[in-house]
Scaffold this motif. Structure first.
Motif: not given
Length: 174
Positions: A56-68
């Motif tokens: 959620r923090l990465l999403l708020d910072l507009d950093i692309p992420a992938v969850a496993v």
């Protein structure tokens, strides 16, 4: 008449189950495709309370992420899956990390509830991408002090250490 109704009901249940299986496989394939398209992203392994907050923090910072996430039925998969690709599998395995794009990631954050699993995840990520930054969530600071260098973990963060600091600060602060 009862046999006919039961047969129709059974057929309906069977078709519903088959539809759910096919749709879940298609959704997983779509998520992996979305994950493989990303470059210079962050892979978060483990969608527990800590992993969810990191995503959620990465999403708020507009950093692309992938969850496993190992468990496809985890309560956080649906909450995160709308904005972030979620790959189902064991994050300690190279195949799962490849499906998440760890070979093209800038960072891998291991947030599972097991210190050794987090260390192995970081080691596997380093094998796939020697330039990747690895961060491990830890519970036992002493274990990571001894094994962190051997597994080549860039940074290990203990939530217990931060919790103690927060409680002490709250107790001393007026």
């Amino acid at each position: 008449l009862a046999t006919t109704v039961a047969a129709v009901g059974l057929l309906w249940v069977l078709l519903s189950y088959l539809t759910a299986v096919v749709l879940s496989e298609r959704l997983e394939t779509r998520m992996v495709r979305r994950a493989r398209r990303l470059h210079d992203h962050v892979v978060v392994v483990g969608l527990g309370r800590v992993g969810y907050r990191v995503v959620r923090l990465l999403l708020d910072l507009d950093i692309p992420a992938v969850a496993v996430e190992r468990d496809a039925e985890s309560r956080f998969v649906e909450a995160v899956g709308y904005h972030t690709p979620v790959v189902t599998g064991d994050g300690r395995l190279a195949e799962t990390l490849l499906r998440a794009g760890a070979d093209q990631a800038r960072c891998v954050i291991a947030c599972a509830n097991d210190d050794l699993a987090n260390l192995v995840t970081c080691a596997e990520a380093r094998k796939l991408n020697p330039e990747v930054r690895t961060v491990s969530h830890t519970f036992d600071d002493r274990l990571v002090e001894h094994l962190g260098a051997a597994f080549r973990v860039d940074r290990s963060i203990s939530s217990n250490r931060f919790a103690v600091s927060a409680f002490l600060g709250a107790a001393v602060d007026e």
